[in-house]
Design an enzyme around this catalytic site. Structure first.
Site, mmCIF file in Angstrom:
data_model
loop_
_atom_site.group_PDB
_atom_site.id
_atom_site.type_symbol
_atom_site.label_atom_id
_atom_site.label_comp_id
_atom_site.label_asym_id
_atom_site.label_seq_id
_atom_site.Cartn_x
_atom_site.Cartn_y
_atom_site.Cartn_z
ATOM 1 C CE1 TYR A 153 -4.144 -2.725 0.208
ATOM 2 C CE2 TYR A 153 -2.532 -3.308 1.581
ATOM 3 C CZ TYR A 153 -3.688 -3.521 0.610
ATOM 4 O OH TYR A 153 -4.298 -4.173 0.538
ATOM 5 C CG ASP B 27 -0.988 -5.902 -10.227
ATOM 6 O OD1 ASP B 27 -2.234 -6.075 -11.489
ATOM 7 O OD2 ASP B 27 -0.057 -6.034 -10.290
ATOM 8 C CG HIS C 128 -2.823 -15.978 -6.052
ATOM 9 N ND1 HIS C 128 -1.337 -16.249 -7.019
ATOM 10 C CD2 HIS C 128 -2.903 -17.334 -6.157
ATOM 11 C CE1 HIS C 128 -1.208 -17.668 -7.266
ATOM 12 N NE2 HIS C 128 -2.599 -17.599 -6.708
ATOM 13 C CB CYS D 225 -19.193 -8.780 10.518
ATOM 14 S SG CYS D 225 -18.716 -6.701 9.139
ATOM 15 C CB CYS E 9 -14.213 -3.969 10.927
ATOM 16 S SG CYS E 9 -15.691 -3.891 10.072
ATOM 17 C CG ASN F 247 9.454 -14.866 -18.594
ATOM 18 O OD1 ASN F 247 10.935 -13.908 -17.532
ATOM 19 N ND2 ASN F 247 8.812 -15.215 -17.405
HETATM 20 P P1 NAD Z 1 7.227 -14.788 -9.406
HETATM 21 O O1 NAD Z 1 7.128 -13.193 -8.886
HETATM 22 O O2 NAD Z 1 7.346 -15.850 -9.470
HETATM 23 O O3 NAD Z 1 7.660 -14.497 -11.517
HETATM 24 C C1 NAD Z 1 8.157 -13.091 -11.803
HETATM 25 C C2 NAD Z 1 7.767 -13.647 -13.398
HETATM 26 O O4 NAD Z 1 8.198 -13.099 -14.556
HETATM 27 C C3 NAD Z 1 9.793 -14.359 -13.068
HETATM 28 O O5 NAD Z 1 9.413 -15.783 -14.647
HETATM 29 C C4 NAD Z 1 10.295 -13.025 -14.244
HETATM 30 O O6 NAD Z 1 10.996 -13.751 -15.142
HETATM 31 C C5 NAD Z 1 9.330 -12.778 -15.121
HETATM 32 N N1 NAD Z 1 9.280 -11.589 -15.308
HETATM 33 C C6 NAD Z 1 10.324 -10.150 -14.799
HETATM 34 N N2 NAD Z 1 10.022 -8.666 -15.006
HETATM 35 C C7 NAD Z 1 9.577 -9.307 -16.605
HETATM 36 C C8 NAD Z 1 9.046 -7.979 -17.690
HETATM 37 N N3 NAD Z 1 9.898 -7.156 -17.931
HETATM 38 N N4 NAD Z 1 8.775 -8.391 -18.521
HETATM 39 C C9 NAD Z 1 7.288 -9.885 -18.270
HETATM 40 N N5 NAD Z 1 8.075 -11.211 -17.253
HETATM 41 C C10 NAD Z 1 8.932 -10.243 -15.996
HETATM 42 O O7 NAD Z 1 5.923 -14.139 -9.756
HETATM 43 P P2 NAD Z 1 4.583 -15.378 -10.306
HETATM 44 O O8 NAD Z 1 5.085 -16.839 -10.982
HETATM 45 O O9 NAD Z 1 3.206 -14.615 -10.981
HETATM 46 O O10 NAD Z 1 4.421 -16.097 -8.701
HETATM 47 C C11 NAD Z 1 4.012 -14.889 -7.349
HETATM 48 C C12 NAD Z 1 2.786 -14.378 -6.862
HETATM 49 O O11 NAD Z 1 3.086 -13.490 -6.030
HETATM 50 C C13 NAD Z 1 1.924 -14.294 -7.705
HETATM 51 O O12 NAD Z 1 0.921 -15.583 -7.952
HETATM 52 C C14 NAD Z 1 0.991 -13.610 -7.256
HETATM 53 O O13 NAD Z 1 0.570 -13.591 -6.161
HETATM 54 C C15 NAD Z 1 1.749 -12.713 -5.799
HETATM 55 N N6 NAD Z 1 2.531 -11.462 -6.448
HETATM 56 C C16 NAD Z 1 1.735 -10.877 -6.722
HETATM 57 C C17 NAD Z 1 2.781 -9.448 -7.619
HETATM 58 C C18 NAD Z 1 1.814 -8.055 -7.913
HETATM 59 O O14 NAD Z 1 0.184 -8.077 -7.421
HETATM 60 N N7 NAD Z 1 2.292 -7.423 -9.244
HETATM 61 C C19 NAD Z 1 3.830 -8.621 -7.241
HETATM 62 C C20 NAD Z 1 4.396 -9.984 -6.536
HETATM 63 C C21 NAD Z 1 3.456 -10.979 -6.595
#
Ligand code: NAD
Length: 250
Positions: free
Chosen positions: A71, A104, A119, A130, A147, A213
């Site tokens: 946040y 996000d 997620h 509640c 809350c 990727n």
């Molecule tokens: P991860 O953090 O495990 O992996 C990120 C992947 O993105 C890697 O394979 C990396 O090589 C690739 N990457 C890095 N920069 C990139 C770019 N500019 N363009 C494209 N790809 C790029 O992520 P995950 O596998 O999504 O798992 C982590 C979990 O954490 C997710 O399930 C999610 O719930 C959560 N998460 C969410 C956020 C968010 O909402 N933005 C951020 C961090 C983690």
């Protein structure tokens, strides 16, 4: 001979039911680091703060870290070209659904309508007592919030480690994976299950897997048919131009 961008564009245009599957990587160029990797969140914070049992036994400490990660730093993030292009592909009927691991809200802010949040979503706050939900305005950024209705403990409405995936998201994701003849996977390591099972399911049903990727993932050598190496914010505009060029020809 078609190059990989041309092949990917052709697959997407001709698909009967193309879906997108996104991970933390798609939001990196919006300024939100992934969990894993060199600049990942886990290099700075202990993942235990996002474990559900830890949250309930140490809500104060958990909230301090959650506020800082999700946040304070990321509240100002905006969708990048990759988010915007996915929204446009949906509008044109090329992408039928978007399954995201991200919490996000950037796909919705970019204009995507058919978003399945595997997620949950950090922009929604829920009372564990509640069940009422609130926007992030309920957060006071100084310790953990209560809350306003019942004084119960508030929790971000995303999936903590040790929590179940929301049932509807699970059902909808695998229903789309079953129907999909193409999945566009952007920015996921493929290490987080059951989410990673979604593209695997498409592959198992003989669908094609296009992956974007900058590095390789668990998918790359196992299920990926076309690997577009590079950042989402750079590859997606190139792919989009190629889709437009091929559609102009038809
Ligand atoms: P991860 O953090 O495990 O992996 C990120 C992947 O993105 C890697 O394979 C990396 O090589 C690739 N990457 C890095 N920069 C990139 C770019 N500019 N363009 C494209 N790809 C790029 O992520 P995950 O596998 O999504 O798992 C982590 C979990 O954490 C997710 O399930 C999610 O719930 C959560 N998460 C969410 C956020 C968010 O909402 N933005 C951020 C961090 C983690």
């Amino acid at each position: 001979m078609l190059n990989d961008i041309q092949k990917a564009a052709k697959l997407l245009i001709q698909a009967r039911h193309a879906i997108a599957f996104t991970g933390a990587g798609i939001s990196v160029e919006s300024g939100i680091p992934p969990f894993r990797g060199e600049k990942g969140i886990w290099n700075k914070y202990d993942p235990q703060f996002l474990e559900i049992h830890y949250f309930f036994s140490h809500p104060q400490k958990s909230w301090e870290v959650i506020l800082e990660i999700f946040y304070t730093h990321f509240e100002q993030s905006k969708p990048n070209p990759a988010h915007l292009i996915l929204a446009e592909l949906e509008k044109r009927g090329i992408i039928k659904a978007l399954i995201t691991q991200n919490i996000d809200n950037l796909h919705q802010e970019a204009g995507s309508q058919k978003v399945i949040e595997f997620h949950g979503n950090s922009k929604k706050i829920i009372c564990v007592n509640c069940g009422k939900t609130f926007t992030t305005e309920v957060l006071n950024h100084s310790g953990f919030p209560w809350c306003p209705e019942c004084k119960g403990l508030l929790k971000p409405d995303f999936v903590f480690f040790g929590e179940q995936i929301p049932a509807q998201a699970l059902t909808d994701s695998f229903a789309h994976a079953k129907q999909a003849d193409v999945v566009l996977v952007i920015g996921s390591t493929g290490e987080v299950f059951p989410a990673a099972q979604v593209p695997i399911e498409v592959h198992r049903n003989k669908g094609k897997v296009i992956e974007v990727n900058p590095g390789t993932s668990n998918f790359t050598y196992q299920i990926t048919d076309i690997f577009l190496k590079g950042k989402a914010g750079e590859i997606m505009p190139i792919l989009f131009d190629e889709i437009n060029a091929q559609m102009d020809l038809t």
